[in-house]
Design an enzyme around this catalytic site. Structure first.
Site, short mmCIF file in Angstrom:
data_model
loop_
_atom_site.label_atom_id
_atom_site.label_comp_id
_atom_site.label_asym_id
_atom_site.label_seq_id
_atom_site.Cartn_x
_atom_site.Cartn_y
_atom_site.Cartn_z
N ASP A 226 -23.96 -34.50 13.76
CA ASP A 226 -25.27 -33.95 14.11
C ASP A 226 -26.24 -35.02 14.61
OD1 ASP A 226 -24.39 -31.45 13.41
OD2 ASP A 226 -25.37 -31.41 11.45
N LYS B 20 -15.33 -26.16 2.77
CA LYS B 20 -15.95 -25.99 1.44
C LYS B 20 -17.41 -26.44 1.53
CE LYS B 20 -15.75 -27.48 -3.39
NZ LYS B 20 -17.10 -28.08 -3.37
N SER C 146 -15.72 -30.74 1.32
CA SER C 146 -16.93 -30.96 0.52
C SER C 146 -17.71 -32.20 0.98
CB SER C 146 -16.54 -31.06 -0.96
OG SER C 146 -17.66 -30.94 -1.79
#
Length: 750
Positions: A478, A492, A467
């Site tokens: 990224d 998740k 999460s």
């Protein structure tokens, strides 16, 4: 009307059966309360309308609820037989009607039958202790029965229990226990099973049933009863109002497991680890309530209370017998901070030729935030980001070369904290995207200019990183801001929101509970989602996890992996060139690392056991396995006896025994003492199976084992630190590479 009659008829039939076949000491029949039936109805209204994966409560959903409810009660298929399930077959498509008609008699009847079967099976297990087992037979016991069929007959389920008890007995026998001690240990163990089971109440049963419904929609939707909702809130804000004692259930006693430093309990000097709480009274003059035999959460509820209020305890001291003299103490409740779950830092040093690389490690167990304190404007509200920012400032002053954020076993928490924590390592920009049930996409961004740390950074993850942990790790990856090291994360990628059902209640006090309901899905700023696939590390470390049994991919109703349009963002660095260089150094190092070889052995053993899914009940075969385990333990212990842990890497020493004696006598700051702690840790970690469960060992032994495990060498953390040390070395010797990896850092290449 016919459906309603069917519900009642089945419930009546089962009630009669339960009464007729009940053992000598039958468990109390648990019945639903009207308020629970109302809560179920309101919960269904909310989930069918506002859930991200809104699913009608119909016959198809009823079948899923039915199957999941039985699985929740008896996942290993050791209590029910096929006939028990079959007798409720008419209800497979009627669980929806039970909820909509506010008639939960059948779900509770199923539980009552389970409780009866539980008592019968455990009673049979205790009877088996009077018999003699033949350990020369070549038979085995199935470890995991989750995917097995329901036993067809009573004889079949009895044989399963015979093998289970035989395995319990053999484990203790191999540990050196005699028959009398084994019989006493197991009889007490099974009685404790029954005692704990008898303490389940209708709130517990209702929560099990409602979670069977909620999780049939999607794995991360849950129902929280009033008490569970309170505990969830405490976990998120990392604080509560109480006395500052961590408690544990042991037999019929509530035992003090830990006293929080600086808390009312600690400052009193009168409450010690191992003390047993036998009575609780409210205020200066309230009468004592005997809490022996109570559920631990009921005892905790009595001890917690409003700040500055008084609670009095009756204590049976740790060193006193059952009839020992009771002590009394009065404590004033205060706000207790759960510091063991807060962010913590350490500095690890690695020698790189003649240079030393200092890597700051920040361990973050959860993304916590005290929402209420923040809303009220409390300047000292608890926040993961605030704590990490403070630790980064300290690490800067201590002149570390690199920083590692350890998110292993961090299951997530506050989305706000994940975004703000990312903002400590980037200047400005999007961090994560959310898509709601209507398809609307919103971008959560860091809007605060500046960085708390502009040097190189790494993120350490494992399969239990989920999460919010995945949001942070994905954003760092990224942006090209840092290295992600470890194993693929949980997967998740969904957003949950707490919905209080009490808004539909006319009562002043909480009564309906809350839904933790999935309302949106996370997407990375590159457009992909962390859902199902998780975050894939730049550099992989060994893993014991099995994707088929743990992680999002293990759920049969997990949302699929999808992608949306990427957000607009400017990468902060480029790691494509440096990752292969670091991976090559990593592979060369671990190939010569004995600890990694040991880890590979352990992983291979675990995977083999998981694949085999059986354990021999033949004593000779098990003794052979035990001898092999002890040989491995002695080999590793002998290696540590020939090593002294220094601030750098361990080095060989000529006389292991003499050094060990010196290490034990040395002060904690001495490097030899560190070696002694490592040796003790290995002994604890590699200790052969003693056949006991946690609460069957002495509390001191249990705490010592935990300390030893914490002191043991963390092979994966150490390797992650070495990887970041390698990165520092490459950046300092190659200014062109440094300008690509950290183009904005002030001291790149220096």
């Amino acid at each position: 009307m016919k459906k309603q009659m069917l519900l009642s008829a089945i419930a009546l039939a089962v009630s009669v059966q339960v009464g007729a076949a009940a053992p000598e000491k039958a468990a109390e029949i648990v019945k639903p309360q009207a308020v629970q039936s109302q809560a179920a109805l309101w919960a269904s209204h909310v989930m069918t309308r506002y859930h991200y994966k809104a699913t009608p409560l119909d016959d198809a959903m009823s079948e899923k609820i039915f199957d999941r409810y039985f699985k929740s009660l008896d996942g290993e298929k050791l209590f029910f037989v096929q006939a028990d399930v079959d007798q409720f077959a008419p209800m497979r498509t009627k669980m929806d009607d039970a909820i909509m008609s506010e008639n939960l008699t059948v779900p509770f009847a199923i539980y009552n039958l389970y409780q009866q079967r539980f008592n019968e099976r455990i009673g049979y297990a205790r009877e088996l202790l009077k018999t003699k087992f033949d350990f020369s037979l070549d038979e085995s016991y199935q470890i995991d029965r989750e995917k097995a069929e329901w036993p067809k007959t009573d004889a079949e389920v009895k044989d399963l229990w015979r093998k289970r008890v035989k395995n319990d007995w053999l484990r203790l026998k191999l540990a050196g226990k005699d028959d009398k001690a084994i019989r006493e240990t197991l009889d007490k163990r099974y009685e404790n099973y029954m005692s704990r089971s008898r303490k389940l109440n209708n709130e517990d049963v209702f929560q099990i049933f409602m979670n069977a419904y909620a999780m049939s929609i999607e794995p991360h939707t849950n129902y929280l009863g009033p008490r569970a909702a309170e505990n969830f809130d405490i976990a998120m804000r990392l604080s509560l109002e109480g006395i500052g004692a961590q408690l544990q259930q042991r037999d019929d006693y509530t035992v003090v497991r830990e006293v929080v430093p600086g808390s009312p309990a600690a400052l009193s000097g009168k409450l010690k680890v191992g003390d047993r709480i036998v009575g609780v009274a409210q205020g200066e003059s309230g009468s004592f309530t005997d809490v022996v035999g109570w559920r631990i959460d009921d005892v905790v509820q009595q001890i917690r209370g409003a700040k500055d209020s008084t609670v009095r305890l009756q204590i049976l001291p740790a060193d006193a017998g059952p009839d020992g003299k009771l002590a009394q103490l009065s404590l004033v409740r205060k706000k207790i901070s759960m510091e063991e779950q807060s962010a913590k830092k350490s500095i690890l040093e690695v020698r790189d030729g003649t240079a030393k690389r200092r890597v700051g490690v920040i361990s973050l167990p959860t993304f916590y935030l005290d929402f209420e304190a923040r809303r009220k404007g409390d300047k000292d509200y608890k926040s993961a980001t605030r704590d990490v920012a403070r630790l980064l400032a300290e690490l800067k002053k201590e002149k570390v070369d690199n920083v590692l954020i350890d998110l292993r076993n961090n299951g997530g928490g506050s989305l706000t904290e994940a975004v703000e924590l990312t903002g400590l390592f980037i200047d400005k920009g999007p961090v994560v995207q959310q898509r709601n049930a209507q398809g609307k996409v919103e971008v959560e961004s860091d809007t605060n200019a500046g960085l708390a740390w502009d040097g190189p950074v790494g993120v350490l993850i494992n399969r239990s990183s989920a999460s919010a942990s995945e949001i942070f790790a994905a954003a760092i990856q990224d942006y090209g801001r840092g290295l992600v090291i470890g194993e693929p994360s949980f997967g998740k990628g969904t957003v949950q929101q707490l919905v209080s059902l009490d808004r539909y209640s006319q009562a002043d006090k909480p009564r309906y509970g809350e839904l933790k309901m999935t309302v949106a899905q996370f997407f990375r700023i590159n457009g992909g989602t962390t859902q199902l696939r998780g975050v894939v590390p730049d550099i992989n470390l060994p893993s014991m996890s099995d994707p088929e049994t743990f992680g999002e991919s293990s759920y049969d109703n997990a949302l699929p992996w999808v992608a949306i349009k990427p957000a607009i963002y400017i990468p902060a660095g480029e790691l494509k060139e440096i990752v292969p260089l670091l991976d090559k150094k990593h592979e060369a190092r671990v190939a010569k690392d004995k600890d990694f070889q040991y880890l590979a052995e352990d992983i291979a053993l675990v995977k083999k056991q998981r694949k085999d899914n059986t354990i021999s009940l033949n004593e000779a075969a098990r003794r052979k396995e035990r001898d092999q385990q002890e040989a491995r333990a002695k080999l590793r212990e002998a290696r540590l006896l020939n090593l002294v842990a220094s601030p750098d890497d361990p080095v060989l020493i000529p006389d292991a025994k003499e050094a060990l004696n010196k290490a034990i006598a040395a002060k904690p700051a001495n490097a030899n003492a560190k070696a002694a702690r490592q040796i003790a840790a290995v002994k604890g970690a590699l200790r052969t199976d003693d056949g006991l469960q946690g609460d069957e060992r002495s509390l001191s032994a249990e705490l010592d084992a935990e300390k030893a495990a914490k002191a043991a060498k963390d092979v994966l953390l150490n390797e992650a630190v070495h990887i970041l040390a390698d990165e520092v070395g490459l950046l300092k010797t190659d200014t062109r590479l440094a300008s690509r990896v950290l183009p904005y850092a002030a001291d790149v290449g220096k």
